[in-house]
Design an enzyme around this catalytic site. Structure first.
Site, PDB file in Angstrom:
ATOM      1  N   GLU A 206      13.989  14.734  -3.263  1.00 36.49           N
ATOM      2  CA  GLU A 206      12.670  15.160  -2.822  1.00 36.49           C
ATOM      3  C   GLU A 206      12.819  16.314  -1.842  1.00 36.49           C
ATOM      4  O   GLU A 206      13.766  16.332  -1.053  1.00 36.49           O
ATOM      5  CB  GLU A 206      12.008  13.983  -2.086  1.00 36.49           C
ATOM      6  CG  GLU A 206      10.599  13.715  -2.510  1.00 36.49           C
ATOM      7  CD  GLU A 206      10.086  12.392  -1.950  1.00 36.49           C
ATOM      8  OE1 GLU A 206       9.657  11.537  -2.747  1.00 36.49           O
ATOM      9  OE2 GLU A 206      10.105  12.222  -0.730  1.00 36.49           O
TER      10      GLU A 206
ATOM     11  N   HIS B 269      13.879   6.272  10.411  1.00 32.91           N
ATOM     12  CA  HIS B 269      12.828   6.098   9.395  1.00 32.91           C
ATOM     13  C   HIS B 269      12.087   4.773   9.509  1.00 32.91           C
ATOM     14  O   HIS B 269      11.427   4.338   8.576  1.00 32.91           O
ATOM     15  CB  HIS B 269      13.384   6.251   7.969  1.00 32.91           C
ATOM     16  CG  HIS B 269      14.111   7.535   7.753  1.00 32.91           C
ATOM     17  ND1 HIS B 269      13.492   8.762   7.831  1.00 32.91           N
ATOM     18  CD2 HIS B 269      15.415   7.796   7.498  1.00 32.91           C
ATOM     19  CE1 HIS B 269      14.383   9.716   7.620  1.00 32.91           C
ATOM     20  NE2 HIS B 269      15.556   9.159   7.426  1.00 32.91           N
TER      21      HIS B 269
ATOM     22  N   ARG C 299       1.818  -5.077   0.254  1.00 30.38           N
ATOM     23  CA  ARG C 299       1.785  -6.257   1.120  1.00 30.38           C
ATOM     24  C   ARG C 299       0.950  -5.942   2.349  1.00 30.38           C
ATOM     25  O   ARG C 299       0.551  -4.814   2.572  1.00 30.38           O
ATOM     26  CB  ARG C 299       3.199  -6.580   1.572  1.00 30.38           C
ATOM     27  CG  ARG C 299       3.844  -5.338   2.230  1.00 30.38           C
ATOM     28  CD  ARG C 299       5.177  -5.623   2.840  1.00 30.38           C
ATOM     29  NE  ARG C 299       6.015  -4.456   2.915  1.00 30.38           N
ATOM     30  CZ  ARG C 299       5.989  -3.542   3.868  1.00 30.38           C
ATOM     31  NH1 ARG C 299       5.147  -3.671   4.871  1.00 30.38           N
ATOM     32  NH2 ARG C 299       6.776  -2.493   3.835  1.00 30.38           N
TER      33      ARG C 299
HETATM   34  P1  ADP Z   1       6.293  -1.268   7.576  1.00 34.94           P
HETATM   35  O1  ADP Z   1       5.822   0.000   6.950  1.00 34.94           O
HETATM   36  O2  ADP Z   1       5.297  -2.364   7.555  1.00 34.94           O
HETATM   37  O3  ADP Z   1       6.958  -1.059   8.880  1.00 34.94           O
HETATM   38  P2  ADP Z   1       8.919  -1.543   6.502  1.00 34.94           P
HETATM   39  O4  ADP Z   1       9.206  -0.793   5.243  1.00 34.94           O
HETATM   40  O5  ADP Z   1       9.509  -1.008   7.762  1.00 34.94           O
HETATM   41  O6  ADP Z   1       7.372  -1.732   6.604  1.00 34.94           O
HETATM   42  O7  ADP Z   1       9.354  -3.046   6.307  1.00 34.94           O
HETATM   43  C1  ADP Z   1       8.761  -4.141   6.981  1.00 34.94           C
HETATM   44  C2  ADP Z   1       9.775  -5.207   7.120  1.00 34.94           C
HETATM   45  O8  ADP Z   1      10.345  -5.535   5.892  1.00 34.94           O
HETATM   46  C3  ADP Z   1      10.905  -4.811   8.044  1.00 34.94           C
HETATM   47  O9  ADP Z   1      11.288  -5.914   8.799  1.00 34.94           O
HETATM   48  C4  ADP Z   1      11.989  -4.363   7.077  1.00 34.94           C
HETATM   49  O10 ADP Z   1      13.266  -4.556   7.644  1.00 34.94           O
HETATM   50  C5  ADP Z   1      11.731  -5.282   5.908  1.00 34.94           C
HETATM   51  N1  ADP Z   1      12.074  -4.658   4.633  1.00 34.94           N
HETATM   52  C6  ADP Z   1      11.495  -3.586   4.081  1.00 34.94           C
HETATM   53  N2  ADP Z   1      12.027  -3.307   2.889  1.00 34.94           N
HETATM   54  C7  ADP Z   1      12.987  -4.226   2.675  1.00 34.94           C
HETATM   55  C8  ADP Z   1      13.907  -4.489   1.617  1.00 34.94           C
HETATM   56  N3  ADP Z   1      13.957  -3.746   0.528  1.00 34.94           N
HETATM   57  N4  ADP Z   1      14.733  -5.535   1.746  1.00 34.94           N
HETATM   58  C9  ADP Z   1      14.699  -6.313   2.835  1.00 34.94           C
HETATM   59  N5  ADP Z   1      13.849  -6.122   3.861  1.00 34.94           N
HETATM   60  C10 ADP Z   1      13.015  -5.101   3.791  1.00 34.94           C
HETATM   61  P1  ADP Z   2      10.789   3.495   2.845  1.00 42.60           P
HETATM   62  O1  ADP Z   2      10.562   2.803   1.555  1.00 42.60           O
HETATM   63  O2  ADP Z   2      12.156   3.308   3.355  1.00 42.60           O
HETATM   64  O3  ADP Z   2       9.694   3.190   3.824  1.00 42.60           O
HETATM   65  P2  ADP Z   2       9.558   6.144   2.548  1.00 42.60           P
HETATM   66  O4  ADP Z   2       9.626   6.980   1.317  1.00 42.60           O
HETATM   67  O5  ADP Z   2       8.262   5.494   2.848  1.00 42.60           O
HETATM   68  O6  ADP Z   2      10.721   5.065   2.488  1.00 42.60           O
HETATM   69  O7  ADP Z   2      10.000   7.051   3.780  1.00 42.60           O
HETATM   70  C1  ADP Z   2      10.232   6.522   5.060  1.00 42.60           C
HETATM   71  C2  ADP Z   2      10.199   7.654   6.086  1.00 42.60           C
HETATM   72  O8  ADP Z   2      11.169   8.667   5.780  1.00 42.60           O
HETATM   73  C3  ADP Z   2       8.874   8.409   6.152  1.00 42.60           C
HETATM   74  O9  ADP Z   2       7.939   7.771   6.968  1.00 42.60           O
HETATM   75  C4  ADP Z   2       9.331   9.742   6.709  1.00 42.60           C
HETATM   76  O10 ADP Z   2       9.553   9.659   8.088  1.00 42.60           O
HETATM   77  C5  ADP Z   2      10.663   9.952   6.046  1.00 42.60           C
HETATM   78  N1  ADP Z   2      10.519  10.735   4.790  1.00 42.60           N
HETATM   79  C6  ADP Z   2      10.390  10.225   3.551  1.00 42.60           C
HETATM   80  N2  ADP Z   2      10.282  11.195   2.625  1.00 42.60           N
HETATM   81  C7  ADP Z   2      10.335  12.365   3.299  1.00 42.60           C
HETATM   82  C8  ADP Z   2      10.299  13.754   2.895  1.00 42.60           C
HETATM   83  N3  ADP Z   2      10.190  14.104   1.617  1.00 42.60           N
HETATM   84  N4  ADP Z   2      10.387  14.698   3.867  1.00 42.60           N
HETATM   85  C9  ADP Z   2      10.537  14.342   5.181  1.00 42.60           C
HETATM   86  N5  ADP Z   2      10.585  13.070   5.598  1.00 42.60           N
HETATM   87  C10 ADP Z   2      10.491  12.080   4.685  1.00 42.60           C
END
Ligand code: ADP
Ligand code: ADP
Ligand code: MG
Length: 497
Positions: free
Chosen positions: A200, A235, A292
């Site tokens: 990306e 992140h 969720r």
């Molecule tokens: P939010 O956007 O609500 O902060 P996160 O993506 O940070 O969501 O995830 C919320 C919780 O779920 C965190 O405690 C994170 O560690 C856990 N979590 C997220 N994705 C996964 C995954 N693929 N496997 C295990 N735990 C996950």
């Molecule tokens: P996750 O499933 O781990 O939450 P996300 O795709 O939602 O992954 O990205 C988590 C974080 O990573 C975003 O909130 C942002 O801070 C950063 N990020 C993701 N994609 C980009 C991008 N294309 N450019 C810059 N930062 C990004």
């Protein structure tokens, strides 16, 4: 409505779901692994059952065992919280197959949105802007090299099955590409059992702005406005707010409509979040859908005055949403800070031990969703998030002031927390001005002052059971030389308690 609901989770979210269930007169049933036998979510529940096994994989993540407990105890529905099994389509399917309602979207939606490549394709087809990028599964190295050069560096390599900030690699230039892809694939394979990655365009200093969506089984889909979650570490979000200081009412409406359109395109039901990244010019791009209830949902509850868990229960029960788009209003401003047992001065090393004193702030418009209390054990077994502190104010300024106050009056003794660090962030001039982006912490090098583990005078007062008013004590700690002049605050002797 359901009579008995099992919560397949632990910590603050299990406690939070329990509260709504009990208010509605529904029996709240919790499950727990051995290290959690005295945990707050177990004590608050109406009934609690032990999950046999040692590791998290054998306990909170073992769907079959949770279903077996649910069947043995006449459970009508399961609330998965966030993390653990919440985005596990197989588990949602297993519930359905056993005649138990899964409180969340359908297994199909979870499967499709859990795969970021499918999600991006669906959104592109629905006309939602997505971050420019490319899939790499079937391409040879030379084609990838050319395609990435066309997008332009820097780029991000991401895991298709990614989540929780895992499996992401920043690539600054072409000579790093091959190694970064190989490393991301390895990390994705070990974290998610799926080594597919994609590339990306890396958006420079973006904001993370997400839209809360809600759908029911009668075809209604609404959004509950945005949350800005740009303050992140690795992140992972640590501070969230709504409204976002960056978006105009036109942009809000556009993003809200895009999110609703996205939800309709996938047949979304129940609570979800459409995450976008907002670049500095105000263009937004789809990132992913979280299928969720989100950690930061209380921010939305404050500004809309809705109970999202209640709405989840209604939708899961086949009823219509309790609100319409027109009835929803964004009132005032809310902020959330995540309280972690970690040491900001030692590279955020998790801190473990017994919480010997726990007094969260209590005041109007201050909400604390805690997973712990005095006497709780903080272990290495689980996520170090102890609680969430959420405040509301009529304006952003008011909620910022209230948050500073509340952080100063949050007493946690026995483990090191990030409370002082959070206060530094909230009180930083750039944060106060709303100049946020996802690299805020790196750019401003926010770190607590060397003496930050010395608590403010309020902590001392609490430790001694002093009846001194918090007003007085706040004055003590806020005067510049208070720390060096105050015998209780030097030498860290409070730690002995
Ligand atoms: P939010 O956007 O609500 O902060 P996160 O993506 O940070 O969501 O995830 C919320 C919780 O779920 C965190 O405690 C994170 O560690 C856990 N979590 C997220 N994705 C996964 C995954 N693929 N496997 C295990 N735990 C996950
Ligand atoms: P996750 O499933 O781990 O939450 P996300 O795709 O939602 O992954 O990205 C988590 C974080 O990573 C975003 O909130 C942002 O801070 C950063 N990020 C993701 N994609 C980009 C991008 N294309 N450019 C810059 N930062 C990004
Ligand atoms: Mg995300």
């Amino acid at each position: 409505m359901f009579r008995r609901v099992l919560i397949a989770n632990r910590g603050e979210i299990a406690v939070r779901v329990t509260q709504t269930l009990q208010q509605l007169g529904i029996t709240a049933v919790s499950v727990y692994a051995q290290p959690d036998r005295c945990a707050m979510h177990v004590r608050q529940a109406d009934e609690a059952y032990l999950l046999e096994g040692e590791t998290t994989a054998q306990t909170y993540l073992r769907g079959e065992n949770i279903i077996a407990i649910a069947k043995a105890h006449n459970i009508d529905a399961i609330h998965p919280g966030y993390g653990f099994l919440s985005e596990n389509a197989e588990f949602a399917q297993m519930c359905q197959d056993n005649g138990i309602t899964f409180i969340g979207p359908s297994p199909e939606v979870i499967t499709n949105m859990g795969d970021k490549l499918i999600a991006k394709k669906v959104m592109t087809d629905a006309g939602i802007p997505v971050v420019p990028g490319l899939t790499v599964s079937v391409k040879d190295a030379e084609t990838i090299r050319k395609d990435v050069a066309n997008i332009g560096y820097p780029v991000l390599v991401k895991a298709a099955a990614g989540g929780g900030g895992k499996g992401m690699r920043l690539v600054a230039s072409e000579n790093e590409l091959a190694d970064a892809m190989a490393a991301a694939q390895r990390e994705a394979k070990s974290a998610f059992g799926d080594d597919r990655v994609f590339i990306e365009k890396y958006i420079d200093k973006p904001r993370h702005v997400e839209i809360q969506i809600f759908g029911d089984t009668h075809g209604n889909v609404v959004h509950l406005f945005e949350r800005e979650c740009s303050i992140q570490r690795r992140h992972q979000k640590i501070i969230e707010e709504s409204p976002s200081p960056a978006i105009s009412s036109e942009l809000r409406q556009q993003m809200g409509e895009s999110a609703v359109q996205a939800a309709k395109a996938i047949g979304y039901t129940n609570a979800g979040t459409v995450e976008f990244i907002l670049d500095q010019s105000g263009k937004f791009y789809f990132l992913e859908v979280n299928t969720r209830l989100q950690v930061e949902h209380p921010v939305t509850e404050f500004i809309t005055q809705q109970d999202l868990v209640h709405a989840q229960l209604l939708v899961a029960d086949g009823q219509a949403l309790p609100f319409t788009q027109d009835s929803l209003k964004q009132t005032g401003h809310a902020l959330e800070a995540r309280i972690y047992a970690e040491d900001a001065e030692r590279n955020f090393l998790p801190s473990t031990g017994t919480i010997i004193h726990y007094v969260p702030p209590s005041a109007p418009y201050v909400r604390v969703d805690s997973g712990v209390s005095t006497g709780s054990e903080v272990t290495v077994h689980y996520d170090p998030m102890l609680a969430k502190l959420i405040v509301w104010g009529a304006t952003r300024e008011e909620s910022l002031r209230r948050m500073s106050w509340a952080l100063q009056h949050f007493v946690v003794m026995g483990v090191t927390t990030n409370i002082e660090f959070l206060r530094q962030v909230i009180e930083h001039p750039a944060f106060q001005k709303g100049e946020l982006h996802t690299h805020f912490l790196e750019e401003h090098e926010v770190s607590p002052p060397p003496d930050s583990q010395t608590p403010d005078a309020v902590l001392i007062a609490a430790a001694y059971g002093s009846k001194q008013s918090s007003h007085q004590m706040t004055n003590v700690s806020s005067s510049p030389n208070a720390e060096s002049n105050n015998p209780w605050l030097t030498g860290g002797s409070w730690r002995a308690f």
